[in-house]
Design a protein around this motif. Structure first.
Motif, PDB file in Angstrom:
ATOM      1  N   VAL A 280       5.597   3.228  -6.632  1.00 56.43           N
ATOM      2  CA  VAL A 280       4.904   2.194  -7.470  1.00 56.43           C
ATOM      3  C   VAL A 280       5.842   1.224  -8.347  1.00 56.43           C
ATOM      4  CG1 VAL A 280       3.035   1.350  -9.050  1.00 56.43           C
ATOM      5  CG2 VAL A 280       2.456   3.003  -7.216  1.00 56.43           C
TER       6      VAL A 280
ATOM      7  N   ILE B 224       0.817  -4.314  -5.713  1.00 60.09           N
ATOM      8  CA  ILE B 224       0.469  -2.778  -4.865  1.00 60.09           C
ATOM      9  C   ILE B 224      -1.012  -3.227  -4.325  1.00 60.09           C
ATOM     10  CG2 ILE B 224       0.039  -0.534  -5.171  1.00 60.09           C
ATOM     11  CD1 ILE B 224       2.933  -1.425  -5.434  1.00 60.09           C
TER      12      ILE B 224
ATOM     13  N   PRO C  97      -3.230  -4.288   4.018  1.00 56.21           N
ATOM     14  CA  PRO C  97      -2.083  -4.644   3.260  1.00 56.21           C
ATOM     15  C   PRO C  97      -0.962  -5.496   3.888  1.00 56.21           C
ATOM     16  CG  PRO C  97      -2.004  -2.625   3.808  1.00 56.21           C
ATOM     17  CD  PRO C  97      -3.052  -2.966   4.450  1.00 56.21           C
TER      18      PRO C  97
ATOM     19  N   TYR D  23       6.872  -6.780  -5.753  1.00 62.39           N
ATOM     20  CA  TYR D  23       5.874  -6.546  -4.856  1.00 62.39           C
ATOM     21  C   TYR D  23       4.473  -6.414  -5.739  1.00 62.39           C
ATOM     22  CZ  TYR D  23       9.149  -6.645  -1.252  1.00 62.39           C
ATOM     23  OH  TYR D  23      10.247  -6.727  -0.200  1.00 62.39           O
TER      24      TYR D  23
ATOM     25  N   MET E 296       8.504  -0.544  -6.166  1.00 60.76           N
ATOM     26  CA  MET E 296       7.852  -1.853  -5.676  1.00 60.76           C
ATOM     27  C   MET E 296       7.578  -2.926  -6.641  1.00 60.76           C
ATOM     28  SD  MET E 296       8.120  -1.173  -2.549  1.00 60.76           S
ATOM     29  CE  MET E 296       7.146  -2.480  -1.633  1.00 60.76           C
ATOM     30  N   GLU E 297       6.880  -2.384  -7.714  1.00 64.48           N
ATOM     31  CA  GLU E 297       6.642  -3.806  -8.777  1.00 64.48           C
ATOM     32  C   GLU E 297       7.941  -3.982  -9.658  1.00 64.48           C
ATOM     33  OE1 GLU E 297       2.131  -2.192 -10.283  1.00 64.48           O
ATOM     34  OE2 GLU E 297       3.979  -1.375 -11.338  1.00 64.48           O
TER      35      GLU E 297
ATOM     36  N   MET F   7       0.793  -1.320   0.002  1.00 67.87           N
ATOM     37  CA  MET F   7      -0.074   0.110  -0.088  1.00 67.87           C
ATOM     38  C   MET F   7       0.879   1.074  -0.062  1.00 67.87           C
ATOM     39  SD  MET F   7      -2.939   0.851   2.744  1.00 67.87           S
ATOM     40  CE  MET F   7      -3.620   2.643   2.872  1.00 67.87           C
ATOM     41  N   ILE F   8       0.572   2.225  -0.986  1.00 72.25           N
ATOM     42  CA  ILE F   8       1.285   3.284  -1.025  1.00 72.25           C
ATOM     43  C   ILE F   8       0.272   4.642  -0.490  1.00 72.25           C
ATOM     44  CG2 ILE F   8       2.603   5.211  -2.378  1.00 72.25           C
ATOM     45  CD1 ILE F   8       3.644   2.438  -3.759  1.00 72.25           C
TER      46      ILE F   8
ATOM     47  N   GLN G 145      -3.068   2.559  -3.779  1.00 73.46           N
ATOM     48  CA  GLN G 145      -2.508   3.799  -3.911  1.00 73.46           C
ATOM     49  C   GLN G 145      -3.447   4.755  -3.317  1.00 73.46           C
ATOM     50  OE1 GLN G 145      -0.759   4.268  -7.520  1.00 73.46           O
ATOM     51  NE2 GLN G 145      -0.314   6.482  -7.076  1.00 73.46           N
TER      52      GLN G 145
END
Length: 104
Positions: A14, A24, A43, A22, A17-18, A1-2, A27
């Motif tokens: 994002v 997501i 999350p 990871y 992380m991707e 979670m962002i 957002q």
């Protein structure tokens, strides 16, 4: 979670992380949206900006910590230090972010 109110920074997080593999969870750009987004499920990890459009993200941080969700605070300001909550200063590198996540 962002949880980040600056779209460019959120997109960068994002991407980092991707790139690291990871998924997501979501957002969000405000405390209210983050709280709403975690109402039914949680999350595995949260990257949380401390200042969301002039609003402190402390209520969301407290909510997540009470639920046992690991949080990394990412901020451009000196702010509150929480025991057990890593804090990164913007701008951050992917290596710095991933290194911090590995400690959680």
């Amino acid at each position: 979670m962002i949880v980040e109110d600056e779209p460019i920074i959120a997109m960068d997080l994002v991407g980092m992380m991707e790139h690291a593999g990871y998924a997501i969870f979501g957002q969000f750009a405000s405390v209210a949206a983050g709280l709403s987004g975690t109402a039914e499920s949680l999350p595995d990890l949260v990257l949380l900006d401390e200042n969301l459009g002039g609003e402190k993200s402390t209520p969301l941080l407290d909510h997540l910590l009470a639920k046992g969700v690991p949080v990394v605070i990412i901020s451009g300001y000196d702010g509150e230090v929480r025991t057990g909550v890593p804090r990164l200063s913007k701008p951050i590198s992917e290596a710095e972010l991933l290194s911090t996540i590995e400690t959680l």
